[in-house]
Design a protein around this motif. Structure first.
Motif, PDB file in Angstrom:
ATOM      1  N   GLY A 108       0.868  -1.296   0.070  1.00 32.33           N
ATOM      2  CA  GLY A 108       0.078  -0.014   0.044  1.00 32.33           C
ATOM      3  C   GLY A 108       0.880   1.121   0.174  1.00 32.33           C
ATOM      4  N   SER A 109       2.208   1.005  -0.115  1.00 31.55           N
ATOM      5  CA  SER A 109       3.247   2.456   0.010  1.00 31.55           C
ATOM      6  C   SER A 109       3.167   2.977  -1.435  1.00 31.55           C
ATOM      7  CB  SER A 109       4.280   1.922   0.642  1.00 31.55           C
ATOM      8  OG  SER A 109       5.120   1.024   0.013  1.00 31.55           O
ATOM      9  N   GLY A 110       2.828   2.367  -2.488  1.00 33.06           N
ATOM     10  CA  GLY A 110       3.070   2.691  -3.627  1.00 33.06           C
ATOM     11  C   GLY A 110       4.331   1.990  -4.457  1.00 33.06           C
ATOM     12  N   LYS A 111       4.464   0.847  -3.911  1.00 34.09           N
ATOM     13  CA  LYS A 111       5.673   0.147  -4.460  1.00 34.09           C
ATOM     14  C   LYS A 111       5.526  -0.342  -5.746  1.00 34.09           C
ATOM     15  CE  LYS A 111       6.451  -4.064  -2.852  1.00 34.09           C
ATOM     16  NZ  LYS A 111       5.259  -3.710  -2.224  1.00 34.09           N
ATOM     17  N   SER A 112       4.549  -0.719  -6.258  1.00 33.18           N
ATOM     18  CA  SER A 112       4.199  -1.269  -7.634  1.00 33.18           C
ATOM     19  C   SER A 112       4.381  -0.179  -8.568  1.00 33.18           C
ATOM     20  CB  SER A 112       2.996  -2.084  -7.854  1.00 33.18           C
ATOM     21  OG  SER A 112       2.901  -3.174  -7.011  1.00 33.18           O
ATOM     22  N   CYS A 113       3.731   1.072  -8.124  1.00 33.06           N
ATOM     23  CA  CYS A 113       3.783   2.292  -8.899  1.00 33.06           C
ATOM     24  C   CYS A 113       4.913   2.759  -9.167  1.00 33.06           C
ATOM     25  CB  CYS A 113       2.795   3.248  -8.344  1.00 33.06           C
ATOM     26  SG  CYS A 113       0.770   2.866  -8.384  1.00 33.06           S
ATOM     27  N   THR A 114       5.817   2.646  -8.138  1.00 31.16           N
ATOM     28  CA  THR A 114       7.408   3.180  -8.063  1.00 31.16           C
ATOM     29  C   THR A 114       7.936   2.552  -8.978  1.00 31.16           C
ATOM     30  OG1 THR A 114       7.106   4.126  -5.897  1.00 31.16           O
ATOM     31  CG2 THR A 114       9.160   3.737  -6.911  1.00 31.16           C
ATOM     32  N   VAL A 115       7.753   1.213  -8.963  1.00 33.55           N
ATOM     33  CA  VAL A 115       8.709   0.182 -10.099  1.00 33.55           C
ATOM     34  C   VAL A 115       8.031   0.667 -11.394  1.00 33.55           C
ATOM     35  CG1 VAL A 115       8.882  -2.259 -10.678  1.00 33.55           C
ATOM     36  CG2 VAL A 115       8.800  -1.605  -8.212  1.00 33.55           C
ATOM     37  N   ALA A 116       6.860   0.660 -11.657  1.00 35.28           N
ATOM     38  CA  ALA A 116       6.254   1.013 -13.075  1.00 35.28           C
ATOM     39  C   ALA A 116       6.779   2.162 -13.507  1.00 35.28           C
ATOM     40  CB  ALA A 116       4.860   0.899 -12.939  1.00 35.28           C
ATOM     41  N   SER A 117       6.893   3.339 -12.449  1.00 35.79           N
ATOM     42  CA  SER A 117       7.229   4.763 -12.880  1.00 35.79           C
ATOM     43  C   SER A 117       8.517   4.737 -13.419  1.00 35.79           C
ATOM     44  CB  SER A 117       7.045   5.502 -11.694  1.00 35.79           C
ATOM     45  OG  SER A 117       7.567   6.954 -12.032  1.00 35.79           O
ATOM     46  N   ILE A 118       9.356   4.005 -12.571  1.00 33.35           N
ATOM     47  CA  ILE A 118      10.909   3.982 -13.058  1.00 33.35           C
ATOM     48  C   ILE A 118      11.338   3.201 -14.161  1.00 33.35           C
ATOM     49  CG2 ILE A 118      13.286   2.984 -12.235  1.00 33.35           C
ATOM     50  CD1 ILE A 118      12.396   3.314  -9.451  1.00 33.35           C
ATOM     51  N   ILE A 119      10.497   2.153 -14.565  1.00 30.38           N
ATOM     52  CA  ILE A 119      10.501   1.400 -16.021  1.00 30.38           C
ATOM     53  C   ILE A 119      10.021   2.327 -16.978  1.00 30.38           C
ATOM     54  CG2 ILE A 119      10.224  -0.363 -17.226  1.00 30.38           C
ATOM     55  CD1 ILE A 119      10.102  -2.067 -14.599  1.00 30.38           C
ATOM     56  N   GLN A 120       9.135   3.012 -16.933  1.00 34.53           N
ATOM     57  CA  GLN A 120       8.269   3.856 -17.791  1.00 34.53           C
ATOM     58  C   GLN A 120       9.372   4.778 -18.006  1.00 34.53           C
ATOM     59  OE1 GLN A 120       4.547   5.192 -16.496  1.00 34.53           O
ATOM     60  NE2 GLN A 120       3.711   3.150 -16.902  1.00 34.53           N
ATOM     61  N   SER A 121       9.987   5.483 -17.195  1.00 32.38           N
ATOM     62  CA  SER A 121      10.910   6.630 -17.432  1.00 32.38           C
ATOM     63  C   SER A 121      12.282   6.108 -18.131  1.00 32.38           C
ATOM     64  CB  SER A 121      11.364   7.057 -15.938  1.00 32.38           C
ATOM     65  OG  SER A 121      10.704   7.807 -14.962  1.00 32.38           O
ATOM     66  N   ILE A 122      12.494   4.776 -17.898  1.00 35.45           N
ATOM     67  CA  ILE A 122      13.771   4.313 -18.702  1.00 35.45           C
ATOM     68  C   ILE A 122      13.330   4.084 -20.020  1.00 35.45           C
ATOM     69  CG2 ILE A 122      15.092   2.135 -19.019  1.00 35.45           C
ATOM     70  CD1 ILE A 122      15.218   2.029 -16.038  1.00 35.45           C
ATOM     71  N   LEU A 123      12.000   3.581 -20.318  1.00 34.82           N
ATOM     72  CA  LEU A 123      11.572   3.162 -21.589  1.00 34.82           C
ATOM     73  C   LEU A 123      11.506   4.801 -22.288  1.00 34.82           C
ATOM     74  CD1 LEU A 123       9.041   0.652 -21.241  1.00 34.82           C
ATOM     75  CD2 LEU A 123      11.308   0.099 -22.239  1.00 34.82           C
ATOM     76  N   ASN A 124      11.091   5.545 -21.657  1.00 39.94           N
ATOM     77  CA  ASN A 124      11.203   7.011 -22.402  1.00 39.94           C
ATOM     78  C   ASN A 124      12.111   7.664 -22.534  1.00 39.94           C
ATOM     79  OD1 ASN A 124       8.266   6.881 -21.970  1.00 39.94           O
ATOM     80  ND2 ASN A 124       8.116   7.814 -20.123  1.00 39.94           N
ATOM     81  N   SER A 125      13.310   7.338 -21.807  1.00 44.27           N
ATOM     82  CA  SER A 125      14.585   8.018 -21.853  1.00 44.27           C
ATOM     83  C   SER A 125      15.581   7.338 -22.937  1.00 44.27           C
ATOM     84  CB  SER A 125      15.201   8.379 -20.459  1.00 44.27           C
ATOM     85  OG  SER A 125      14.570   8.743 -19.820  1.00 44.27           O
ATOM     86  N   PHE A 181       8.039   9.954  -6.693  1.00 44.29           N
ATOM     87  CA  PHE A 181       8.233   9.582  -8.084  1.00 44.29           C
ATOM     88  C   PHE A 181       7.034   9.939  -8.768  1.00 44.29           C
ATOM     89  CE2 PHE A 181      11.335   7.096  -6.042  1.00 44.29           C
ATOM     90  CZ  PHE A 181      12.393   6.623  -6.877  1.00 44.29           C
ATOM     91  N   LYS A 182       7.190  10.270 -10.161  1.00 48.51           N
ATOM     92  CA  LYS A 182       6.093  10.477 -11.027  1.00 48.51           C
ATOM     93  C   LYS A 182       5.033   9.440 -10.870  1.00 48.51           C
ATOM     94  CE  LYS A 182       8.620  11.078 -14.522  1.00 48.51           C
ATOM     95  NZ  LYS A 182       8.944  11.502 -16.046  1.00 48.51           N
ATOM     96  N   VAL A 183       3.603   9.777 -11.254  1.00 47.49           N
ATOM     97  CA  VAL A 183       2.687   8.785 -11.218  1.00 47.49           C
ATOM     98  C   VAL A 183       2.770   7.894 -12.606  1.00 47.49           C
ATOM     99  CG1 VAL A 183       0.245   8.402 -11.198  1.00 47.49           C
ATOM    100  CG2 VAL A 183       1.355  10.200  -9.781  1.00 47.49           C
ATOM    101  N   PRO A 184       2.839   6.788 -12.617  1.00 40.89           N
ATOM    102  CA  PRO A 184       2.796   6.055 -13.840  1.00 40.89           C
ATOM    103  C   PRO A 184       1.655   6.151 -14.641  1.00 40.89           C
ATOM    104  CG  PRO A 184       2.551   4.471 -11.941  1.00 40.89           C
ATOM    105  CD  PRO A 184       2.838   5.756 -11.450  1.00 40.89           C
ATOM    106  N   ASN A 185       1.795   6.444 -15.865  1.00 41.28           N
ATOM    107  CA  ASN A 185       0.692   6.395 -16.884  1.00 41.28           C
ATOM    108  C   ASN A 185       0.910   5.582 -18.114  1.00 41.28           C
ATOM    109  OD1 ASN A 185      -1.716   7.333 -18.069  1.00 41.28           O
ATOM    110  ND2 ASN A 185      -0.821   9.120 -18.813  1.00 41.28           N
TER     111      ASN A 185
END
Length: 557
Positions: free
Chosen positions: A168-185, A515-519
């Motif tokens: 419930g701390s936002g762990k899954s969203c943080t993981v998704a956010s980091i990977i999305q940022s990598i794919l974007n960059s 961390f940015k909210v994954p989308n």
């Protein structure tokens, strides 16, 4: 742009006490404003203690206001009034030399040394990020965030990372956010994701309610129905573990001889030359023929028609046969045998799980939600070992640097020494200790760091700690962090969803990061009980469909 670390507009007090790693500041202000940006004396904020000794970089660990009484002289005589003293406690982090951050300090700041707030631009400049030239760093925060944060990709992916946070701390969203940022960059990353609960395909375009062509084109989501791990890729230890055979008896020797023989015949059949065949070589052999050969050897008779094997030996052979047939006919283990007709080769397998086919995929998600719990650990260990061998034999480790994301790591690399986890722990711990030099990194994700192998966690170069409320988990993080940062763990229970304390190789200055909210979002949101319990089940709910999926072990519908 501010060119100094001692801007007069950001001065807020002076030092009144220096005690080893702790510095006490008498603050004139608890907030300052510059160019429309307000900076606060809050826990985790960065401060520069600048004086004749140089620039000392600190972080705020405590803020307090102390009420004191003092006597003042008035026209009517002496009067006692209340006053407030603003006290800010700092912890040393490092120093700035020629505008660049360095860990450790040569000289401690002096009494009455002035202290200054640091803006996010100053912090990024300190850690050496030049966005016009630097390709190693990528942004993990929202564009309008006052505290822009960049992580070093080489160190984040190559030196292992731990992402820790209670449920419930936002762990899954943080993981998704980091990977999305990598794919974007980056155009061509290479990530293999072990998805235990089938949460993450939705975050990368595989969701009709929030599709994303950009992420979906880069992602290969291998559903449980299509997942396979051919048994002929298992080494002998793994084969014994998956098929529940006895590692310490004659069963091991019998299987070794028969499997090696079958692999030699397959190599001859395929005209494979100049290769060394052993029981561990990833070459196809037919398990039906293996069972048949073991039965033949068990039932072999001499020329007088009497069994050659003793009753004890026959019992050993029978035990092997029964266990092999039991797993072979168990539908829960069908992923081991579904590629028999195709005789899938190891190169064909890597094209699938690493996205190395003609249509390259850079994020490869393995849905392991349908794996039996008792064999999940072995399967994660086997695939990890295959990836280690893949990188070990690559003559140029920089060809395809690879990162493995271990979601829910506590379920298969636990701290305890239960034998059923040994194979997976040994493989993952080897990668943790040796993978960096071969271009193989780990991202360990868990909600219970106290239950995860200390060997693996201690090898992580970067820690991303979200909200942790359990004191046992907090204490383990304290033991892993340097002494100067251990006190930062105290505010972990108060972090917001998706907010984390980030420290280690990937970020020179430890800091709190939102961390940015994954989308799109992963499929990990809290269930809306109030809605469901108000309106009841949906109109298309079908108990029969649920039971059918359960019986078929199929979650695709």
């Amino acid at each position: 742009m501010i060119t100094t670390l001692r801007s007069s507009e950001l001065k807020f007090g002076c030092i009144k006490e220096v005690d080893g790693n702790s510095i006490t500041v008498k603050a004139d202000y608890l907030e300052r404003e510059l160019d429309g940006q307000t900076l606060f004396a809050e826990v985790g904020a960065y401060i520069n203690c600048g004086g004749i000794h140089g620039n000392t970089i600190c972080t705020v660990t405590k803020v307090q206001i102390i009420e004191v009484e003092k006597t003042i002289k008035t026209d009517k005589g002496l009067d006692i009034v209340s006053d407030e003293k603003k006290i800010v406690t700092l912890s040393l982090v490092g120093c700035a030399i020629d505008g660049k951050f360095h860990r450790g300090v040569k000289k401690l700041p002096t009494i009455n040394c002035e202290v200054f707030f640091l803006t996010s631009d100053q912090v990024n400049k300190l850690i050496g990020i030049d966005l016009t030239e630097d390709k190693e760093h990528f942004c993990v925060t929202e564009e309008d965030d006052d505290n822009q944060t960049y992580l070093n990709l080489d160190k984040l992916m190559g030196r292992h990372t731990a992402i820790l946070g209670t449920t419930g701390s936002g762990k899954s969203c943080t993981v998704a956010s980091i990977i999305q940022s990598i794919l974007n960059s980056y155009e061509c990353p290479r990530i293999l994701f072990f998805d235990i609960h089938n949460e993450y395909p939705a975050a990368f375009g595989f969701n009709s309610k929030s599709p994303s062509d950009f992420y979906q084109q880069k992602t290969n989501s291998i559903s449980w129905n299509n997942f396979s791990l051919p048994y002929w890729f298992l080494d002998l230890e793994e084969f014994l573990g998956v098929y529940s055979l006895d590692r310490g008896s004659n069963q091991r020797a019998i299987l070794k001889d028969h499997i090696t023989s079958l692999k030699l015949k397959q190599a001859t059949k395929n005209a494979l030359k100049d290769i060394r065949i052993s029981v561990d070589t990833p070459i196809f052999f037919d398990i039906n023929i293996l069972i048949k050969n073991i039965k033949t050897e068990r039932d072999e008779q001499n020329d007088k028609g009497k069994p050659i094997k003793t009753a004890t030996e026959q019992k050993t052979y029978t035990g092997i046969i029964l266990k092999l047939e039991s797993i072979f006919t168990d539908t829960r283990f069908s992923f081991l045998h579904k590629d028999i007709l195709g005789e899938t080769t190891i190169d064909e397998y890597f094209k699938v799980i690493l996205g190395l086919g003609q249509d390259e995929k850079y994020l490869n998600i393995l849905d392991l939600s349908g794996l039996p719990a008792e064999v999940r650990a072995v399967c994660v260990g086997v695939i990890s070992r295959l990836c280690f061998d893949f990188k070990y034999w690559d003559l140029d480790p920089e060809d395809i640097p690879l990162n493995l994301v271990l979601e829910e790591a506590h379920t298969y690399i636990p701290e305890d020494s239960d034998a059923k986890f040994n194979i997976c722990k040994e493989r993952i711990e080897r990668i943790a200790k040796e993978g960096r030099k071969y271009g193989l990194g780990l991202t360990v994700v868990t909600q219970r760091p106290s239950n995860v192998s200390t060997t693996v966690l201690s090898q992580c170069g970067t820690y991303i700690a979200l909200r942790l409320t359990n004191d046992i988990d907090q204490n383990k993080i304290k033991r892993l962090l340097p002494d100067t940062l251990a006190g930062q763990v105290d505010f972990l229970p108060s972090l917001r969803d998706g907010e984390a304390f980030v420290t280690g190789d990937a970020i020179n200055l430890p800091r709190k990061v939102q961390f940015k909210v994954p989308n799109p979002m992963p499929n990990s949101n809290d269930i809306k009980y109030h809605k469901s319990w108000k309106i009841g089940k949906s109109s298309d709910y079908s108990l029969l469909a649920l039971i059918s999926s359960w019986q078929k072990q199929d979650k695709s519908k």
